[in-house]
Design a protein around this motif. Structure first.
Motif, PDB file in Angstrom:
ATOM      1  N   ALA A  24       0.845  -1.190   0.000  1.00 34.13           N
ATOM      2  CA  ALA A  24       0.000   0.000   0.000  1.00 34.13           C
ATOM      3  C   ALA A  24       0.878   1.236   0.000  1.00 34.13           C
ATOM      4  CB  ALA A  24      -0.911   0.005   1.210  1.00 34.13           C
ATOM      5  N   SER A  25       0.540   2.196  -0.835  1.00 31.30           N
ATOM      6  CA  SER A  25       1.342   3.417  -0.914  1.00 31.30           C
ATOM      7  C   SER A  25       0.483   4.624  -0.604  1.00 31.30           C
ATOM      8  CB  SER A  25       1.950   3.570  -2.304  1.00 31.30           C
ATOM      9  OG  SER A  25       0.938   3.702  -3.272  1.00 31.30           O
ATOM     10  N   GLY A  26       1.098   5.655  -0.091  1.00 27.50           N
ATOM     11  CA  GLY A  26       0.440   6.937  -0.011  1.00 27.50           C
ATOM     12  C   GLY A  26      -0.323   7.254   1.256  1.00 27.50           C
ATOM     13  N   ARG A  27      -0.298   6.392   2.254  1.00 25.67           N
ATOM     14  CA  ARG A  27      -1.073   6.680   3.453  1.00 25.67           C
ATOM     15  C   ARG A  27      -0.424   6.001   4.647  1.00 25.67           C
ATOM     16  NH1 ARG A  27      -6.434   8.382   3.897  1.00 25.67           N
ATOM     17  NH2 ARG A  27      -6.114   9.221   1.821  1.00 25.67           N
ATOM     18  N   ALA A  28      -0.778   6.451   5.848  1.00 23.09           N
ATOM     19  CA  ALA A  28      -0.263   5.834   7.071  1.00 23.09           C
ATOM     20  C   ALA A  28      -0.889   4.455   7.234  1.00 23.09           C
ATOM     21  CB  ALA A  28      -0.579   6.713   8.264  1.00 23.09           C
ATOM     22  N   PHE A  29      -0.220   3.467   6.704  1.00 24.90           N
ATOM     23  CA  PHE A  29      -0.729   2.100   6.631  1.00 24.90           C
ATOM     24  C   PHE A  29      -0.960   1.496   8.004  1.00 24.90           C
ATOM     25  CE2 PHE A  29      -0.916  -2.129   4.819  1.00 24.90           C
ATOM     26  CZ  PHE A  29      -0.247  -2.938   5.719  1.00 24.90           C
ATOM     27  N   SER A  30      -0.041   1.773   8.912  1.00 21.85           N
ATOM     28  CA  SER A  30       0.002   1.008  10.159  1.00 21.85           C
ATOM     29  C   SER A  30      -1.222   1.187  11.047  1.00 21.85           C
ATOM     30  CB  SER A  30       1.261   1.376  10.937  1.00 21.85           C
ATOM     31  OG  SER A  30       1.229   2.747  11.320  1.00 21.85           O
ATOM     32  N   ILE A  31      -1.976   2.247  10.879  1.00 19.86           N
ATOM     33  CA  ILE A  31      -3.085   2.493  11.790  1.00 19.86           C
ATOM     34  C   ILE A  31      -4.353   1.742  11.395  1.00 19.86           C
ATOM     35  CG2 ILE A  31      -2.189   4.784  12.340  1.00 19.86           C
ATOM     36  CD1 ILE A  31      -4.452   5.948  10.610  1.00 19.86           C
ATOM     37  N   TYR A  32      -4.353   1.151  10.210  1.00 14.94           N
ATOM     38  CA  TYR A  32      -5.575   0.545   9.679  1.00 14.94           C
ATOM     39  C   TYR A  32      -5.656  -0.961   9.931  1.00 14.94           C
ATOM     40  CZ  TYR A  32      -6.269   4.906   7.186  1.00 14.94           C
ATOM     41  OH  TYR A  32      -6.455   6.228   6.872  1.00 14.94           O
ATOM     42  N   VAL A  33      -6.886  -1.414  10.176  1.00 14.99           N
ATOM     43  CA  VAL A  33      -7.153  -2.846  10.125  1.00 14.99           C
ATOM     44  C   VAL A  33      -7.132  -3.238   8.651  1.00 14.99           C
ATOM     45  CG1 VAL A  33      -8.811  -4.677  10.598  1.00 14.99           C
ATOM     46  CG2 VAL A  33      -8.568  -2.756  12.199  1.00 14.99           C
ATOM     47  N   MET A  34      -6.349  -4.248   8.322  1.00 12.34           N
ATOM     48  CA  MET A  34      -6.220  -4.680   6.934  1.00 12.34           C
ATOM     49  C   MET A  34      -6.856  -6.057   6.752  1.00 12.34           C
ATOM     50  SD  MET A  34      -4.814  -2.230   5.312  1.00 12.34           S
ATOM     51  CE  MET A  34      -4.543  -3.081   3.748  1.00 12.34           C
ATOM     52  N   GLY A  35      -7.378  -6.273   5.567  1.00 12.15           N
ATOM     53  CA  GLY A  35      -8.021  -7.548   5.287  1.00 12.15           C
ATOM     54  C   GLY A  35      -7.633  -8.092   3.927  1.00 12.15           C
ATOM     55  N   TRP A  36      -7.731  -9.389   3.818  1.00 14.16           N
ATOM     56  CA  TRP A  36      -7.664 -10.075   2.523  1.00 14.16           C
ATOM     57  C   TRP A  36      -9.076 -10.527   2.174  1.00 14.16           C
ATOM     58  CZ3 TRP A  36      -4.050 -10.353  -1.154  1.00 14.16           C
ATOM     59  CH2 TRP A  36      -2.726 -10.048  -0.820  1.00 14.16           C
ATOM     60  N   PHE A  37      -9.458 -10.241   0.955  1.00 16.73           N
ATOM     61  CA  PHE A  37     -10.767 -10.586   0.429  1.00 16.73           C
ATOM     62  C   PHE A  37     -10.569 -11.474  -0.796  1.00 16.73           C
ATOM     63  CE2 PHE A  37     -13.090  -7.161   2.693  1.00 16.73           C
ATOM     64  CZ  PHE A  37     -12.029  -6.370   3.081  1.00 16.73           C
ATOM     65  N   ARG A  38     -11.621 -12.166  -1.172  1.00 18.20           N
ATOM     66  CA  ARG A  38     -11.555 -12.926  -2.410  1.00 18.20           C
ATOM     67  C   ARG A  38     -12.909 -12.919  -3.097  1.00 18.20           C
ATOM     68  NH1 ARG A  38     -10.762 -19.116  -0.072  1.00 18.20           N
ATOM     69  NH2 ARG A  38     -12.893 -19.419   0.707  1.00 18.20           N
ATOM     70  N   GLN A  39     -12.849 -13.064  -4.417  1.00 25.93           N
ATOM     71  CA  GLN A  39     -14.073 -13.118  -5.207  1.00 25.93           C
ATOM     72  C   GLN A  39     -13.939 -14.218  -6.241  1.00 25.93           C
ATOM     73  OE1 GLN A  39     -15.266  -9.431  -7.113  1.00 25.93           O
ATOM     74  NE2 GLN A  39     -17.391 -10.113  -7.171  1.00 25.93           N
ATOM     75  N   ALA A  40     -14.777 -15.213  -6.097  1.00 25.81           N
ATOM     76  CA  ALA A  40     -14.834 -16.310  -7.057  1.00 25.81           C
ATOM     77  C   ALA A  40     -15.836 -15.964  -8.149  1.00 25.81           C
ATOM     78  CB  ALA A  40     -15.226 -17.597  -6.349  1.00 25.81           C
ATOM     79  N   PRO A  41     -15.712 -16.578  -9.318  1.00 23.67           N
ATOM     80  CA  PRO A  41     -16.640 -16.283 -10.413  1.00 23.67           C
ATOM     81  C   PRO A  41     -18.090 -16.490  -9.995  1.00 23.67           C
ATOM     82  CG  PRO A  41     -14.787 -17.557 -11.216  1.00 23.67           C
ATOM     83  CD  PRO A  41     -14.652 -17.525  -9.728  1.00 23.67           C
ATOM     84  N   GLY A  42     -18.909 -15.485 -10.261  1.00 27.20           N
ATOM     85  CA  GLY A  42     -20.317 -15.586  -9.954  1.00 27.20           C
ATOM     86  C   GLY A  42     -20.673 -15.402  -8.492  1.00 27.20           C
ATOM     87  N   LYS A  43     -19.697 -15.067  -7.667  1.00 28.71           N
ATOM     88  CA  LYS A  43     -19.950 -14.909  -6.232  1.00 28.71           C
ATOM     89  C   LYS A  43     -19.561 -13.514  -5.776  1.00 28.71           C
ATOM     90  CE  LYS A  43     -19.421 -19.763  -4.929  1.00 28.71           C
ATOM     91  NZ  LYS A  43     -18.775 -20.708  -3.984  1.00 28.71           N
ATOM     92  N   GLN A  44     -20.097 -13.129  -4.632  1.00 27.14           N
ATOM     93  CA  GLN A  44     -19.750 -11.843  -4.060  1.00 27.14           C
ATOM     94  C   GLN A  44     -18.360 -11.891  -3.429  1.00 27.14           C
ATOM     95  OE1 GLN A  44     -22.926 -10.751  -1.344  1.00 27.14           O
ATOM     96  NE2 GLN A  44     -23.983  -9.629  -2.958  1.00 27.14           N
ATOM     97  N   ARG A  45     -17.747 -10.726  -3.365  1.00 28.79           N
ATOM     98  CA  ARG A  45     -16.464 -10.628  -2.689  1.00 28.79           C
ATOM     99  C   ARG A  45     -16.660 -10.886  -1.193  1.00 28.79           C
ATOM    100  NH1 ARG A  45     -13.629  -5.354  -4.406  1.00 28.79           N
ATOM    101  NH2 ARG A  45     -13.499  -6.537  -6.337  1.00 28.79           N
ATOM    102  N   GLU A  46     -15.758 -11.673  -0.621  1.00 24.53           N
ATOM    103  CA  GLU A  46     -15.875 -12.010   0.791  1.00 24.53           C
ATOM    104  C   GLU A  46     -14.560 -11.763   1.513  1.00 24.53           C
ATOM    105  OE1 GLU A  46     -16.450 -16.164   1.651  1.00 24.53           O
ATOM    106  OE2 GLU A  46     -15.011 -16.824   0.144  1.00 24.53           O
TER     107      GLU A  46
END
Length: 114
Positions: A24-46
């Motif tokens: 991640a560039s351009g912002r104070a990264f360390s203060i944020y809760v970060m997540g990994w998401f995924r999206q399979a074909p035909g499904k919502q991002r989770e």
């Protein structure tokens, strides 16, 4: 504006492992809760995993015990170690804050297939 760049995806056989990275560039990264998401074909991002600024983690039931999220605040980078991969893990994987407030990156494709 923050830019997110995911990498590390690929084609892997069932039972294999991959390690994803997200910078991640351009912002104070360390203060944020970060997540990994995924999206399979035909499904919502989770959301599959999240990590607080202090390192506390949470996982979706579908990946618990197989995936590990970590972060390096000095490098503005969050990682996702994925072990014992299953075909149902096939998806495009993205990182963002949790909940997501930044523009999405291009993601990285993970394909689990024999």
């Amino acid at each position: 504006q923050v830019q997110l760049v995911e990498s590390g995806g690929g084609l892997v056989q069932p039972g294999g492992s991959l390690r994803l990275s997200c910078g991640a560039s351009g912002r104070a990264f360390s203060i944020y809760v970060m997540g990994w998401f995924r999206q399979a074909p035909g499904k919502q991002r989770e959301l599959v995993a999240r990590i607080t600024s202090g390192g506390s983690t949470n996982y979706a039931d579908s990946v618990k015990g197989r995936f590990t999220i970590s972060r390096d605040n000095a490098k503005n980078t969050v990682y996702l170690q994925m072990n014992s991969l299953k075909p149902e893990d096939t998806a495009v994987y993205y990182c963002n804050t949790s909940p997501a407030i930044w523009n999405w990156g291009q993601g990285t494709q993970v394909t689990v297939s024999s």
